[in-house]
Scaffold this motif. Structure first.
Motif, PDB file in Angstrom:
ATOM      1  N   VAL A  54      -6.474  -1.537 -10.553  1.00 47.86           N
ATOM      2  CA  VAL A  54      -6.802  -1.568  -9.187  1.00 47.86           C
ATOM      3  C   VAL A  54      -5.373  -1.948  -8.736  1.00 47.86           C
ATOM      4  O   VAL A  54      -4.378  -2.618  -9.191  1.00 47.86           O
TER       5      VAL A  54
ATOM      6  N   ASN B 292      -2.295  -2.511  -5.938  1.00 49.08           N
ATOM      7  CA  ASN B 292      -1.864  -3.710  -5.092  1.00 49.08           C
ATOM      8  C   ASN B 292      -2.057  -3.380  -3.479  1.00 49.08           C
ATOM      9  O   ASN B 292      -0.818  -3.118  -2.798  1.00 49.08           O
ATOM     10  N   ASN B 293      -3.197  -3.389  -3.132  1.00 46.79           N
ATOM     11  CA  ASN B 293      -3.092  -2.903  -1.542  1.00 46.79           C
ATOM     12  C   ASN B 293      -3.063  -4.091  -0.526  1.00 46.79           C
ATOM     13  O   ASN B 293      -3.751  -4.904  -0.760  1.00 46.79           O
TER      14      ASN B 293
ATOM     15  N   TYR C 189      -6.778  -5.580   0.775  1.00 48.50           N
ATOM     16  CA  TYR C 189      -7.747  -6.109  -0.011  1.00 48.50           C
ATOM     17  C   TYR C 189      -7.822  -7.702   0.311  1.00 48.50           C
ATOM     18  O   TYR C 189      -9.212  -8.046   0.402  1.00 48.50           O
TER      19      TYR C 189
ATOM     20  N   ALA D  13      -9.492  -8.238   3.831  1.00 46.60           N
ATOM     21  CA  ALA D  13     -10.768  -7.839   3.927  1.00 46.60           C
ATOM     22  C   ALA D  13     -11.908  -8.618   2.975  1.00 46.60           C
ATOM     23  O   ALA D  13     -12.873  -9.091   3.167  1.00 46.60           O
ATOM     24  N   LEU D  14     -11.208  -9.062   1.728  1.00 49.71           N
ATOM     25  CA  LEU D  14     -12.295  -9.977   0.950  1.00 49.71           C
ATOM     26  C   LEU D  14     -12.316 -11.414   1.867  1.00 49.71           C
ATOM     27  O   LEU D  14     -13.529 -11.896   1.494  1.00 49.71           O
TER      28      LEU D  14
ATOM     29  N   GLY E 117     -16.206  -1.940   3.073  1.00 53.14           N
ATOM     30  CA  GLY E 117     -15.306  -2.331   2.242  1.00 53.14           C
ATOM     31  C   GLY E 117     -15.284  -1.215   0.812  1.00 53.14           C
ATOM     32  O   GLY E 117     -14.179  -1.117   0.309  1.00 53.14           O
TER      33      GLY E 117
ATOM     34  N   PHE F 203     -12.126   1.012  -0.404  1.00 50.44           N
ATOM     35  CA  PHE F 203     -11.603   0.686  -1.757  1.00 50.44           C
ATOM     36  C   PHE F 203     -11.788   2.312  -2.552  1.00 50.44           C
ATOM     37  O   PHE F 203     -10.678   2.505  -3.221  1.00 50.44           O
TER      38      PHE F 203
ATOM     39  N   GLU G  16      -8.278   4.071  -3.918  1.00 53.34           N
ATOM     40  CA  GLU G  16      -8.264   4.038  -5.341  1.00 53.34           C
ATOM     41  C   GLU G  16      -8.554   5.449  -6.052  1.00 53.34           C
ATOM     42  O   GLU G  16      -7.706   5.705  -7.124  1.00 53.34           O
TER      43      GLU G  16
ATOM     44  N   GLY H  14      -8.059   2.704   4.241  1.00 53.94           N
ATOM     45  CA  GLY H  14      -7.384   2.864   2.816  1.00 53.94           C
ATOM     46  C   GLY H  14      -6.624   3.940   2.305  1.00 53.94           C
ATOM     47  O   GLY H  14      -5.631   3.742   1.554  1.00 53.94           O
TER      48      GLY H  14
ATOM     49  N   SER I 114      -2.347   2.864   1.035  1.00 55.65           N
ATOM     50  CA  SER I 114      -2.051   3.194  -0.272  1.00 55.65           C
ATOM     51  C   SER I 114      -0.969   4.053  -0.527  1.00 55.65           C
ATOM     52  O   SER I 114      -0.827   4.946   0.442  1.00 55.65           O
TER      53      SER I 114
END
Length: 455
Positions: free
Chosen positions: A75, A77-78, A81, A84-85, A117, A121, A125, A414, A418
């Motif tokens: 995963v 390192n955005n 994240y 958002a979490l 979300g 992601f 990714e 996203g 990225s």
């Protein structure tokens, strides 16, 4: 850096790896889900909202299966994240601690937020390789052009129905495209238009392909004005200013200047041909309306529950008690996404939103360095411009309350935030150029390092 144009030079800006059937299935499903949401009237109905959520969950399961198959979970390192979490944690706290004024609707909105979300992601990714981003740009450019063309034809041959057969349940609908609200059509086009626009102004395409991309961007931009959305017009102008600043700030390319002028002339000509210039009149019709009153009332709502807010999705439930003016209309949204976020999630949610946006632009702005030459950076810049447009429009409308537009926004976030999997150092880049050009000598400078590579 000087490069011999007689010898084709190619760079692999991403790590070479086998995407596999699952990887391409995720990419195709990702594009298809976004397109479906737009065509399904913005995914505002229960069946289409459920399909969007189920589709996002399926994409996540496919990504998980792909990771299990490769036996290597990775995963990136955005920077998006963490906020958002934490925002998801805030929503769960509203539900579990019974801090929501309407628990059921907050749980319903939480499922939508999870699907957004997942799309963010997946974009970060699974659309990491340059080939994946190129396919995404091509698919969305084609879809945007066809969708804009459909919207123009429907506007010229109206019968009061979407797709000429679907009757809206809203009597005051201002239909344009597949949306019952012309402002929301403008919102999706604000996010789609930068994709062919950046590609057309870049150096990835040549000749007829570049002209075709410019034509697609011109038609898509024209429909923003044809829709009559004042917020959409202002947002697109802001996008153009940001793009011009990034494009001309470090490079003064005559081709870019000529291309920009030609695009503006094309949009104006198409407006006068299709609408006799009437759409431009709406830009000056900024007469006072109830939006400002709703925003003022929203501040009162916020002051009564400032920390965690009233609960995600509860604005239409609690607003009537605080409304300061008379109307026989049902106020279902604040017509200002920032004010509504402040009411529903308080200072905690608003602070997380600011953290999210800071991370977006800190990671996204460097894409202006070499967007002209690389598909991955071009798509990143186009995504950032699309996010900028909808963020400006959100001051006067509620595009991010429409599932299709919100899903597209988070997907673009996203992409914009990225970064490439592999960055070539100056030494590696010089060696690659020398090897691929059969020993032709090259020189480099500090400016070359900041621009990535140039021709």
């Amino acid at each position: 850096m000087v490069v011999d144009t007689t010898t084709p030079v190619k760079f692999q800006s991403r790590q070479s790896r086998d995407v596999g059937i699952l990887g391409w299935s995720i990419l195709i499903g990702f594009c298809g889900l976004l397109i479906f949401a737009v065509l399904a009237f913005g995914a505002v109905d229960e069946w289409s909202t459920f399909t969007l959520e189920a589709g996002a969950a399926t994409l996540f399961l496919l990504w998980t299966a792909d990771q299990i198959r490769s036996q290597h979970v990775k995963v990136s390192n955005n920077p998006l994240y963490p906020p958002a979490l934490l925002f998801l944690g805030l929503i769960l706290a509203q539900i579990l601690l019974h801090r929501s004024a309407y628990g059921y609707v907050t749980r319903y909105e939480a499922l939508q937020y999870v699907s957004y979300g997942i799309l963010l992601f997946i974009a970060a990714e699974c659309l990491a390789t340059e080939s994946a981003r190129r396919l995404f740009a091509q698919v969305m450019s084609i879809f945007g052009f066809v969708y804009a063309l459909f919207a123009v034809v429907q506007a010229l041959t109206p019968n009061g129905k979407i797709f000429w057969f679907h009757t809206s349940r809203f009597p005051s609908a201002t239909i344009f495209g597949s949306y019952v609200n012309h402002n929301h059509f403008a919102g999706i086009m604000e996010m789609l238009t930068p994709i062919p626009l950046v590609v057309a102004m870049g150096d990835m395409l040549h000749g007829g392909k570049r002209a075709l991309a410019g034509f697609c961007a011109g038609l898509m931009a024209t429909t923003i004005f044809l829709s009559g959305s004042r917020g959409g017009m202002i947002a697109f102008i802001c996008q153009s200013i940001v793009f011009g600043t990034l494009a001309f700030g470090k490079r003064r390319s005559p081709r870019l200047a000529i291309g920009s002028m030609a695009l503006c002339v094309f949009i104006l000509a198409l407006l006068f041909f299709l609408d006799r210039g009437q759409a431009l009149v709406h830009l000056g019709e900024l007469s006072p309306d109830i939006r400002l009153d709703i925003s003022k009332d929203s501040l009162k709502l916020f002051s009564h529950n400032p920390v965690m807010g009233w609960g995600l999705g509860t604005f239409p439930t609690i607003y009537p008690r605080y409304r300061s003016f008379y109307t026989n209309l049902f106020i279902n949204e604040a017509h200002n996404d920032y004010a509504q976020l402040l009411v529903e999630t308080g200072m905690l949610g608003f602070g997380l939103m600011l953290w999210f946006l800071v991370g977006l632009y800190r990671r996204g702005l460097p894409t202006s360095r070499s967007w002209e030459f690389r598909w991955d950076w071009a798509v990143s810049l186009a995504a950032l411009l699309g996010c900028t447009g909808i963020l400006v429009h959100s001051f006067v409308d509620f595009n991010l309350q429409i599932p299709a537009n919100a899903a597209f926004f988070y997907a673009l976030c996203g992409l914009a935030a990225s970064k490439p999997l592999e960055k070539l150092s100056r030494r590696k880049r010089s060696r690659s150029i020398r090897d691929q050009s059969n020993g032709v000598s090259r020189t480099s400078s500090d400016d070359d390092e900041s621009l990535g590579w140039s021709r």
